[in-house]
Design a protein around this motif. Sequence first.
Motif, mmCIF file in Angstrom:
data_model
loop_
_atom_site.group_PDB
_atom_site.id
_atom_site.type_symbol
_atom_site.label_atom_id
_atom_site.label_comp_id
_atom_site.label_asym_id
_atom_site.label_seq_id
_atom_site.Cartn_x
_atom_site.Cartn_y
_atom_site.Cartn_z
ATOM 1 N N PHE A 1 0.857 -1.180 0.000
ATOM 2 C CA PHE A 1 0.000 0.000 0.000
ATOM 3 C C PHE A 1 0.893 1.229 0.000
ATOM 4 N N LYS B 1 -3.210 -9.913 7.619
ATOM 5 C CA LYS B 1 -4.131 -11.059 7.617
ATOM 6 C C LYS B 1 -5.415 -10.740 6.852
ATOM 7 N N SER B 2 -6.005 -9.572 7.148
ATOM 8 C CA SER B 2 -7.246 -9.203 6.445
ATOM 9 C C SER B 2 -6.969 -9.013 4.963
ATOM 10 N N THR B 3 -5.849 -8.370 4.661
ATOM 11 C CA THR B 3 -5.475 -8.150 3.256
ATOM 12 C C THR B 3 -5.376 -9.484 2.517
ATOM 13 N N SER C 1 -1.073 -7.654 14.769
ATOM 14 C CA SER C 1 -1.951 -6.648 14.170
ATOM 15 C C SER C 1 -1.174 -5.885 13.102
ATOM 16 N N SER D 1 -0.180 -7.171 10.286
ATOM 17 C CA SER D 1 0.712 -8.037 9.501
ATOM 18 C C SER D 1 0.150 -8.368 8.124
ATOM 19 N N HIS E 1 -6.872 -13.845 16.533
ATOM 20 C CA HIS E 1 -5.822 -13.546 17.516
ATOM 21 C C HIS E 1 -5.888 -14.531 18.677
HETATM 22 N N1 LIG Z 1 -6.495 0.217 1.781
HETATM 23 C C1 LIG Z 1 -5.365 0.418 2.439
HETATM 24 N N2 LIG Z 1 -4.607 1.521 2.228
HETATM 25 C C2 LIG Z 1 -3.436 1.707 2.871
HETATM 26 N N3 LIG Z 1 -2.940 0.842 3.758
HETATM 27 C C3 LIG Z 1 -3.637 -0.259 4.026
HETATM 28 C C4 LIG Z 1 -4.887 -0.535 3.380
HETATM 29 N N4 LIG Z 1 -5.345 -1.741 3.837
HETATM 30 C C5 LIG Z 1 -4.431 -2.165 4.720
HETATM 31 N N5 LIG Z 1 -3.400 -1.301 4.829
HETATM 32 C C6 LIG Z 1 -2.215 -1.454 5.669
HETATM 33 O O1 LIG Z 1 -1.706 -2.772 5.473
HETATM 34 C C7 LIG Z 1 -1.259 -3.351 6.689
HETATM 35 C C8 LIG Z 1 -1.989 -4.677 6.902
HETATM 36 O O2 LIG Z 1 -3.368 -4.435 7.169
HETATM 37 P P1 LIG Z 1 -4.378 -5.603 7.513
HETATM 38 O O3 LIG Z 1 -5.684 -4.982 7.772
HETATM 39 O O4 LIG Z 1 -4.314 -6.629 6.459
HETATM 40 O O5 LIG Z 1 -3.739 -6.184 8.848
HETATM 41 P P2 LIG Z 1 -4.277 -7.296 9.855
HETATM 42 O O6 LIG Z 1 -3.191 -8.329 10.008
HETATM 43 O O7 LIG Z 1 -5.603 -7.780 9.413
HETATM 44 O O8 LIG Z 1 -4.392 -6.492 11.218
HETATM 45 P P3 LIG Z 1 -5.454 -6.662 12.427
HETATM 46 O O9 LIG Z 1 -4.995 -7.883 13.209
HETATM 47 O O10 LIG Z 1 -5.239 -5.416 13.230
HETATM 48 O O11 LIG Z 1 -6.811 -6.793 11.867
HETATM 49 C C9 LIG Z 1 -1.524 -2.313 7.757
HETATM 50 O O12 LIG Z 1 -0.323 -1.625 8.006
HETATM 51 C C10 LIG Z 1 -2.552 -1.391 7.141
HETATM 52 O O13 LIG Z 1 -2.435 -0.091 7.616
#
Ligand SMILES: Nc1ncnc2c1ncn2[C@@H]1O[C@H](COP(=O)(O)OP(=O)(O)OP(=O)(O)O)[C@@H](O)[C@H]1O
Length: 226
Positions: A14, A47-49, A43, A45, A203
Motif C-alpha cells: 500500500f 491477515k485481512s489483506t 496486528s 501483519s 488472535h
Molecule cells: N487500503 C489500504 N490503504 C493503505 N494501507 C492499508 C490498506 N489496507 C491495509 N493497509 C495497511 O496494510 C497493513 C496490513 O493491514 P491488515 O488490515 O491486512 O492487517 P491485519 O493483520 O488484518 O491487522 P489486524 O490484526 O489489526 O486486523 C496495515 O499496516 C494497514 O495499515
Amino acid sequence: MNNLLRALNIHKSFHSGDEEIRVLQGIDIDVNKGDFISITGPSGSGKSTLLHILGGLQHPDKGEVILDGKLLYSHPDRELAKIRNERIGFIFQFHYLLSDFTVLENIMIPLFIKGTNRSVAEEKVKELLLMVDLEDRAHHKPQTLSGGERQRVAVLRAIINQPSLLLADEPTGDLDWEHANTILQMLMDLHKEKEMTIIIVTHNKRVAKIAKNTYNLTKGRLENEM
Ligand SMILES: Nc1ncnc2c1ncn2[C@@H]1O[C@H](COP(=O)(O)OP(=O)(O)OP(=O)(O)O)[C@@H](O)[C@H]1O
Ligand SMILES: [Mg+2]
C-alpha cells in the motif's frame, strides 16, 4: 482433484504519501477441499489483506489465486461477483452490514441475489437466528445492535448459502465466551457435515487450535506452524 484454492507468490503493498508499506511479500498457500486452516499474526501483519485477496475482493499486485483450477482474477467482474456470492462466504472483521436493511434482510441478501423465493429464505434465516439467540432481532436494523450481535448476523450472512469456501476474519472477536462457542460450534458442524473448507483469521490461540492446520503471518510471509 482435491485442491480447492491455491495462492502463488502473492505480493501486496500500500502507498501512503511517499512511503510504501510492503504488506505481503511472497505468500504461497495450498488449500484442499475440507481443510480447516487458521491464520494468526500480529496486528497490521496483513491477515485481512490476505483474506480479501483469497476471497476475490482485492487484486494482488503480483501472484496468482487459483480457485477450482481457474485463475480467480481472470473472471470478468460479473462472473467473479457470482462466484463470491455462491461459492465463497466472507465474514468481515468489521461486519459491513447494510444499515437500510433489517437483520433478516441482511442475512437473506445472498439468497436474494441467487433468486431464492422470499418465504423459503425467511424460513431459513429464522432457523439460523434462533441458533444464535437473535430470533427477536430479525426486524431490527444493524445499527441498533451491539458489536457482538452484529458479528453473529455477519456470520449467518456468510454461511446462509452454504459456500464451499468460508473465509472468516476474527469471527469471534467481539463475542463473549458462550456466543463465541456457539459460532465455533456452527463452523465446526459446517466443516464436518457439509465438508465446508474454512480459513479463519484469529488472535485467539484457543480458536486457532480448533483448526487442523495453523499458519502464522509475519513480515509478509506465511509460516506453517504444524
Ligand atoms: N487500503 C489500504 N490503504 C493503505 N494501507 C492499508 C490498506 N489496507 C491495509 N493497509 C495497511 O496494510 C497493513 C496490513 O493491514 P491488515 O488490515 O491486512 O492487517 P491485519 O493483520 O488484518 O491487522 P489486524 O490484526 O489489526 O486486523 C496495515 O499496516 C494497514 O495499515
Ligand atoms: Mg484484520
